[in-house]
Scaffold this active site. Structure first.
Site, short mmCIF file in Angstrom:
data_model
loop_
_atom_site.label_atom_id
_atom_site.label_comp_id
_atom_site.label_asym_id
_atom_site.label_seq_id
_atom_site.Cartn_x
_atom_site.Cartn_y
_atom_site.Cartn_z
CG HIS A 63 4.79 -0.43 -4.39
ND1 HIS A 63 3.75 -0.34 -3.50
CD2 HIS A 63 5.84 -0.95 -3.67
CE1 HIS A 63 4.13 -0.78 -2.31
NE2 HIS A 63 5.40 -1.15 -2.40
CG HIS A 65 8.71 -3.01 -3.02
ND1 HIS A 65 8.81 -1.86 -2.27
CD2 HIS A 65 9.89 -3.12 -3.72
CE1 HIS A 65 9.98 -1.27 -2.52
NE2 HIS A 65 10.64 -2.02 -3.38
CG ASP A 67 5.48 -5.68 0.97
OD1 ASP A 67 5.96 -5.29 -0.11
OD2 ASP A 67 5.35 -4.93 1.95
CG HIS A 68 2.49 -3.67 -1.56
ND1 HIS A 68 1.55 -2.80 -1.04
CD2 HIS A 68 3.57 -3.57 -0.74
CE1 HIS A 68 2.04 -2.20 0.03
NE2 HIS A 68 3.27 -2.67 0.24
CG HIS A 140 7.83 3.18 -1.81
ND1 HIS A 140 8.25 3.20 -0.51
CD2 HIS A 140 7.76 1.87 -2.18
CE1 HIS A 140 8.42 1.95 -0.08
NE2 HIS A 140 8.15 1.13 -1.08
CG ASP A 211 4.62 0.51 0.87
OD1 ASP A 211 3.49 0.37 1.33
OD2 ASP A 211 5.48 -0.39 0.84
CG HIS A 269 2.58 -1.11 4.79
ND1 HIS A 269 3.86 -0.67 5.06
CD2 HIS A 269 2.70 -1.95 3.74
CE1 HIS A 269 4.71 -1.21 4.22
NE2 HIS A 269 4.03 -2.01 3.39
#
Length: 308
Positions: A63, A65, A67-68, A140, A211, A269
């Site tokens: 996805h 976001h 942090d990914h 998510h 997530d 995570h």
């Protein structure tokens, strides 16, 4: 085949954990590795590992976001500087193509290899003679995808004694039979591979989820896999917080593993609130109350995708 963890933290990096990224190492099978997510600083983690970016064949983004994702443009650029010339395909949810286009245009970045961005939302997204990859949407706060990597069944072991009885010496014929190919012998007789091979060897499988709250698609992707990689952002005392922000607790991840009948569960995570070993032991203990074969992902360490 193993899963090598480049980053196991959630949200932001800490002194102990980088943000999300995983490598599926397939050196024996393909001579390459595949990457799942690419948070900020991933290429620094690669430099601390034995991985070579030129060997990266596919990248799968769960996805969008940060942090990914935030490490992806820099890593793709560095791959070119480090001698990567072979094609690379990046899979991910809708919006990934726009993100990469804008970043590369604004930064005037070019890569010296064929780069393909494929936006996906579900189904079998890639397949060849050895592996297939299936994607399904998860639950998510933004569109998020989980991936199942399935190795196809391999031909069984050769019945060497039977071949010796037939007077067939080791050589190229053995290799053809091992690949499941029928061969014609010098005397004209046809030797059918099925008659000299044991039962086929089941392919290994791994599910790597992004997530997500607990959901049915997570169970579908993980059904009977050798290894499930599932987020475990919080412990059970923060289960309501986890649900609000689209995450799972360690115990919820263990319930998914139990429902899916997986062989082994790897948790990753982790929230930055869990800083010491005692807290991580408690998180692991909560999961093992439900699913005994649970392990914590560790930075720059691997967990094997064992055959049955």
């Amino acid at each position: 085949m193993d899963v090598y963890f480049l980053g196991t933290g959630a949200g932001m990096p800490t002194t102990k954990r980088n943000v999300s990224s995983i490598a599926l190492r397939l050196y024996e099978e393909r001579g390459t590795f595949w990457m799942f997510d690419c948070g900020e600083g991933t290429q620094h983690q690669v430099l601390r590992s034995s991985l070579k970016l030129s060997k990266c064949e596919f990248i799968f983004i769960t996805h969008l976001h940060g942090d990914h994702l935030f490490g992806l443009p820099g890593l793709l650029s560095s791959r070119g500087h480090q001698g990567g010339t072979k094609p690379l395909t990046v899979f991910g949810p809708p919006g990934l193509g726009d993100y990469m286009k804008i970043v590369f245009e604004v930064s005037h970045t070019q890569v010296p290899y064929p780069l393909v961005i494929k936006e996906v939302d579900g189904g079998v997204i890639w397949s060849d003679d050895t592996f297939s990859v299936t994607a399904l949407p998860l639950d998510h706060r933004v569109p998020c995808i989980g991936y199942r990597i399935q190795e196809k069944d391999r031909p069984g072991r050769l019945k060497f004694e039977l071949l010796k009885e037939k007077g067939i010496p080791p050589g190229p014929v053995y290799g053809q039979l091992k690949q499941g190919k029928d061969v014609q012998l010098p005397d004209g007789e046809f030797l059918f591979a099925a008659s000299v091979l044991g039962e086929s060897i089941p392919g290994r499988s791994v599910a790597i989820l992004g997530d997500t709250r607990p959901c049915d698609h997570a169970v579908r992707l993980a059904r009977h896999v050798n290894l499930l990689v599932h987020e475990a952002t919080f412990m059970e005392d923060r289960v309501e917080h986890a649900h609000e922000f689209g995450h799972s607790t360690a115990k919820q991840a263990a319930r998914i593993a139990d429902r899916a009948g997986v062989k082994k569960l790897a948790l990753t995570h982790f929230s930055s609130r869990y800083k010491d070993e005692e807290q991580m032991d408690q998180l692991l203990s909560e999961a093992r109350e439900v699913f005994a074969e649970t392990y914590l992902a560790e930075e720059l360490e691997a967990i094997a995708v064992d055959a049955e």
